[in-house]
Scaffold this motif. Sequence first.
Motif, PDB file in Angstrom:
ATOM      1  N   GLU A  62       0.831  -1.209   0.000  1.00 19.05           N
ATOM      2  CA  GLU A  62       0.000   0.000   0.000  1.00 19.05           C
ATOM      3  C   GLU A  62       0.863   1.256   0.000  1.00 19.05           C
ATOM      4  N   GLU A  63       1.974   1.213   0.712  1.00 19.73           N
ATOM      5  CA  GLU A  63       2.887   2.357   0.725  1.00 19.73           C
ATOM      6  C   GLU A  63       3.498   2.592  -0.653  1.00 19.73           C
ATOM      7  N   LYS A  64       3.808   1.521  -1.354  1.00 25.61           N
ATOM      8  CA  LYS A  64       4.351   1.660  -2.715  1.00 25.61           C
ATOM      9  C   LYS A  64       3.328   2.311  -3.640  1.00 25.61           C
ATOM     10  N   ARG A  65       2.061   1.920  -3.497  1.00 18.05           N
ATOM     11  CA  ARG A  65       1.008   2.517  -4.332  1.00 18.05           C
ATOM     12  C   ARG A  65       0.899   4.013  -4.061  1.00 18.05           C
ATOM     13  N   GLU A  66       0.913   4.387  -2.769  1.00 15.77           N
ATOM     14  CA  GLU A  66       0.840   5.808  -2.411  1.00 15.77           C
ATOM     15  C   GLU A  66       2.074   6.562  -2.902  1.00 15.77           C
ATOM     16  N   ALA A  67       3.237   5.920  -2.835  1.00 16.45           N
ATOM     17  CA  ALA A  67       4.475   6.559  -3.300  1.00 16.45           C
ATOM     18  C   ALA A  67       4.430   6.808  -4.797  1.00 16.45           C
ATOM     19  N   ALA A  68       3.888   5.847  -5.547  1.00 13.64           N
ATOM     20  CA  ALA A  68       3.765   6.022  -6.996  1.00 13.64           C
ATOM     21  C   ALA A  68       2.859   7.202  -7.318  1.00 13.64           C
ATOM     22  N   GLY A  69       1.764   7.335  -6.566  1.00 17.32           N
ATOM     23  CA  GLY A  69       0.872   8.478  -6.775  1.00 17.32           C
ATOM     24  C   GLY A  69       1.551   9.797  -6.467  1.00 17.32           C
ATOM     25  N   GLU A  70       2.375   9.828  -5.412  1.00 14.91           N
ATOM     26  CA  GLU A  70       3.096  11.045  -5.044  1.00 14.91           C
ATOM     27  C   GLU A  70       4.151  11.399  -6.095  1.00 14.91           C
ATOM     28  N   ILE A  71       4.827  10.397  -6.628  1.00 19.08           N
ATOM     29  CA  ILE A  71       5.820  10.652  -7.689  1.00 19.08           C
ATOM     30  C   ILE A  71       5.146  11.218  -8.929  1.00 19.08           C
ATOM     31  N   ALA A  72       3.974  10.687  -9.265  1.00 18.40           N
ATOM     32  CA  ALA A  72       3.224  11.216 -10.413  1.00 18.40           C
ATOM     33  C   ALA A  72       2.865  12.677 -10.190  1.00 18.40           C
ATOM     34  N   ARG A  73       2.435  13.003  -8.950  1.00 20.27           N
ATOM     35  CA  ARG A  73       2.059  14.388  -8.641  1.00 20.27           C
ATOM     36  C   ARG A  73       3.262  15.312  -8.727  1.00 20.27           C
ATOM     37  N   LEU A  74       4.392  14.872  -8.200  1.00 20.47           N
ATOM     38  CA  LEU A  74       5.600  15.695  -8.225  1.00 20.47           C
ATOM     39  C   LEU A  74       6.091  15.913  -9.658  1.00 20.47           C
ATOM     40  N   ALA A  75       6.057  14.869 -10.462  1.00 17.09           N
ATOM     41  CA  ALA A  75       6.507  14.990 -11.856  1.00 17.09           C
ATOM     42  C   ALA A  75       5.585  15.901 -12.648  1.00 17.09           C
ATOM     43  N   ARG A  76       4.301  15.851 -12.340  1.00 17.79           N
ATOM     44  CA  ARG A  76       3.329  16.666 -13.066  1.00 17.79           C
ATOM     45  C   ARG A  76       3.426  18.144 -12.672  1.00 17.79           C
ATOM     46  N   SER A  77       3.849  18.413 -11.444  1.00 13.85           N
ATOM     47  CA  SER A  77       3.812  19.786 -10.928  1.00 13.85           C
ATOM     48  C   SER A  77       5.013  20.626 -11.319  1.00 13.85           C
ATOM     49  N   ASP A  78       6.138  19.984 -11.683  1.00 15.97           N
ATOM     50  CA  ASP A  78       7.340  20.772 -11.947  1.00 15.97           C
ATOM     51  C   ASP A  78       8.270  20.013 -12.892  1.00 15.97           C
ATOM     52  N   GLU A  79       8.683  20.680 -13.970  1.00 11.56           N
ATOM     53  CA  GLU A  79       9.547  20.044 -14.971  1.00 11.56           C
ATOM     54  C   GLU A  79      10.920  19.701 -14.406  1.00 11.56           C
ATOM     55  N   GLN A  80      11.425  20.537 -13.536  1.00 19.62           N
ATOM     56  CA  GLN A  80      12.751  20.277 -12.972  1.00 19.62           C
ATOM     57  C   GLN A  80      12.723  19.017 -12.100  1.00 19.62           C
ATOM     58  N   ARG A  81      11.660  18.888 -11.301  1.00 21.64           N
ATOM     59  CA  ARG A  81      11.529  17.686 -10.475  1.00 21.64           C
ATOM     60  C   ARG A  81      11.360  16.446 -11.348  1.00 21.64           C
ATOM     61  N   LYS A  82      10.618  16.613 -12.450  1.00 26.29           N
ATOM     62  CA  LYS A  82      10.426  15.481 -13.361  1.00 26.29           C
ATOM     63  C   LYS A  82      11.764  14.957 -13.866  1.00 26.29           C
ATOM     64  N   ARG A  83      12.683  15.847 -14.170  1.00 27.32           N
ATOM     65  CA  ARG A  83      13.993  15.424 -14.656  1.00 27.32           C
ATOM     66  C   ARG A  83      14.903  14.933 -13.537  1.00 27.32           C
ATOM     67  N   LEU A  84      14.604  15.384 -12.318  1.00 25.69           N
ATOM     68  CA  LEU A  84      15.440  15.019 -11.181  1.00 25.69           C
ATOM     69  C   LEU A  84      15.080  13.655 -10.604  1.00 25.69           C
ATOM     70  N   LEU A  85      13.808  13.286 -10.650  1.00 22.08           N
ATOM     71  CA  LEU A  85      13.332  12.054 -10.007  1.00 22.08           C
ATOM     72  C   LEU A  85      14.062  10.788 -10.488  1.00 22.08           C
TER      73      LEU A  85
END
Length: 375
Positions: free
Chosen positions: A25-48
């Motif tokens: 369940e934590e992995k599922r929530e983490a995947a959702g958070e990564i999607a949100r971070l990547a969507r919110s900022d281009e720099q973070r998308k390249r950094l992740l």
Amino acid sequence: MGAAGDYAAVSMRAAVKQLIFGAAEEKREAAGEIARLARSDEQRKRLLPKFGVVPPLVSMLASGRAGTGARMAAAGALLELARGTHRNKVHIVKAGLLKKLPQLMDDKELSRSHQLALLLLSISSLASTDFPLSASELLPFLVATLSADDVSADTKLSCLATLRNLSTKLEHVRDVVSSGAVHSLLSLCLDKQTSEAALSILGDLAATSAVRKKAMEEDEMAPRALMQAMTWHESARCQEHATYLVMVLAHGSPALRRKMRQLGAVQALLEVSLLGSPLAQRRAAKILQWFKDEGQDRVRAHSGPRMEGTSCHGNDGEEDGGGQEVKGCRNGVDKIVKQSLDRNMKSILRRATASVDLTNVKLLVTSSSSKSLPC
């Protein structure tokens, strides 16, 4: 701004830690958070990806132990990471996404999802670059999805766009044909929602090589699918693609023209020549000319019906008997009927193409996709 940046950095570290070491369940929530971070900022998308999130997301997507919800979350995160970033797409392919596609097909809900189709579409844009994208790994998944009855039109359209990206690269075309994609594309020509995209890909394939063209000629569905697409007068693009394909395929194939004539091609082409777009009208008129010329060749070969030695009234005393005389009579009548049909065809064609300039063949080969059409 500094506080927001610090919060984002903390969120990234926490999401990466949960993704790698967390429970399901934590992995599922983490995947959702990564999607949100990547969507919110281009720099973070390249950094992740530098934090190592791509390999665990790919593994999570293909994991048989993870639930469908978790796998869908992983697909969403990978999609957000892939959008608009060449380097991230390369990271995803190198992490083994395409090699894991057979495993993804086991989950019907996931394999039929629009999200996964969009992810593969984003990845397929690498085909237009120097990156060695393997079409043979993508194609079985695409063909299976396009051939399935329980897939939405939007998902199929995304898969068609992926197939289009692959087919534009010459080294992939043979793989596309050998994968069975041609038959799937012809089937999709019968659906108004997917017809235009399918016809466009078939046009690209037919223009590349005689081998590809032969694969379409030999498919029993081709005449019916192309005829169906030509009857959709509300879709000019479908008619233009369909008439282009008929020109390419039927130009050197009398057998295909015979099949189309049996299916009512002459009537359909006459309608297009009168009601279609200017480009479709010119193409339809050219094909009608071929049909008309074939009819004239048949009449010239006979130079008219020959009925000498036969009688429609019978000669019971003749050695061959009445059966032979009736047969000869019928043959003579058939020749007369053929002549009459050919004269009628010539008259109808003259009226249907009165506004079409058949002398300028260059007009017939002009299309928005710059394909080469037969003269």
